[in-house]
Design an enzyme around this catalytic site. Structure first.
Site, short mmCIF file in Angstrom:
data_model
loop_
_atom_site.label_atom_id
_atom_site.label_comp_id
_atom_site.label_asym_id
_atom_site.label_seq_id
_atom_site.Cartn_x
_atom_site.Cartn_y
_atom_site.Cartn_z
N CYS A 134 0.84 -1.20 0.00
CA CYS A 134 0.00 0.00 0.00
C CYS A 134 0.88 1.26 0.00
O CYS A 134 1.61 1.49 -0.94
CB CYS A 134 -1.00 -0.03 1.16
SG CYS A 134 -2.31 1.20 0.95
N HIS A 152 -3.84 -4.83 -0.15
CA HIS A 152 -3.37 -5.40 1.12
C HIS A 152 -3.44 -6.91 1.05
O HIS A 152 -4.51 -7.48 1.26
CB HIS A 152 -4.24 -4.89 2.27
CG HIS A 152 -4.01 -3.46 2.60
ND1 HIS A 152 -3.03 -3.04 3.47
CD2 HIS A 152 -4.62 -2.33 2.16
CE1 HIS A 152 -3.05 -1.72 3.55
NE2 HIS A 152 -4.00 -1.26 2.77
N GLU A 165 -2.50 -8.95 3.20
CA GLU A 165 -2.87 -9.45 4.53
C GLU A 165 -4.37 -9.39 4.79
O GLU A 165 -4.87 -9.99 5.74
CB GLU A 165 -2.09 -8.69 5.62
CG GLU A 165 -2.58 -7.29 5.93
CD GLU A 165 -2.13 -6.20 4.96
OE1 GLU A 165 -2.36 -5.02 5.27
OE2 GLU A 165 -1.55 -6.52 3.89
#
Length: 200
Positions: free
Chosen positions: A77, A182, A184
């Site tokens: 990001c 992202h 994650e």
């Protein structure tokens, strides 16, 4: 393998740690130069504003450390945007690892721009996948994005997304990789990308 997450004033570190835990990997969160330089892999996360993040990196000499890393590095990001040449966010000179420019999303004028929100928040598909980072990932996989600025398409683009216009969803140059989304927070697709990064 030693995995380090760079600790600085704009890291979204907890969610990255949780995602790594889910795939059975632990990481050290540190701003210690030696530990960063000696790690097998480095993750450079980021949420926040470009100019204050760059100022912090320079004040703590982390800008030089990051640019000189030889092992695989993954910027996430804002981390990816800071690896580009320049950001329109407060006219910020960035690390210059990638030549791509970071620009602000501008919805089209009039009726065409109605209902288009900036920042982009939510799921979007990534396509034109061109790297071992996306091994075993189908074209048009969905990933999770939160951003009001984007890296333009360029020679280092290894994945494309489209919101208002096509832009770089991921970048790669030498040992440096960047993801605008992202991983994650991107469910199975994100897990696969993290696994691929760890096996580079």
């Amino acid at each position: 393998m030693d995995l380090v997450i760079i600790k600085y004033n704009a890291g979204n570190i907890q969610s990255v740690l949780y995602a790594l835990e889910r795939i059975g990997v632990s990481a050290l969160v540190t701003d210690d130069y030696e530990k960063i330089q000696s790690a097998g892999k480095v993750i450079f996360p980021g949420v926040g504003e470009a100019s204050s993040a760059m100022r912090y990196l320079k004040e703590h000499k982390l800008d030089t450390v990051i640019k000189n890393l030889q092992q695989p590095v993954l910027g996430i990001c804002l981390g990816m945007q800071l690896m580009c040449a320049h950001s329109e966010e407060n006219d910020t000179t960035c690390l210059g690892i990638f030549e791509e420019q970071v620009k602000q999303f501008a919805p089209p004028a009039g009726e065409n721009g109605k209902g288009i929100k900036v920042p982009q928040i939510g799921w979007n598909n990534i396509f034109n996948l061109k790297s071992a980072l996306f091994s075993e990932l189908p074209e048009n996989s969905y990933c999770y994005f939160v951003h009001g600025y984007y890296a333009a398409l360029g020679e280092h683009t290894i994945a494309t997304a489209d919101y208002i216009q096509p832009y770089s969803a991921a970048l790669h140059k030498n040992n440096f990789y960047g993801a605008q989304f992202h991983p994650e927070k991107s469910a199975k697709a994100g897990e696969q990308i993290l696994k691929n990064f760890l096996s580079l």
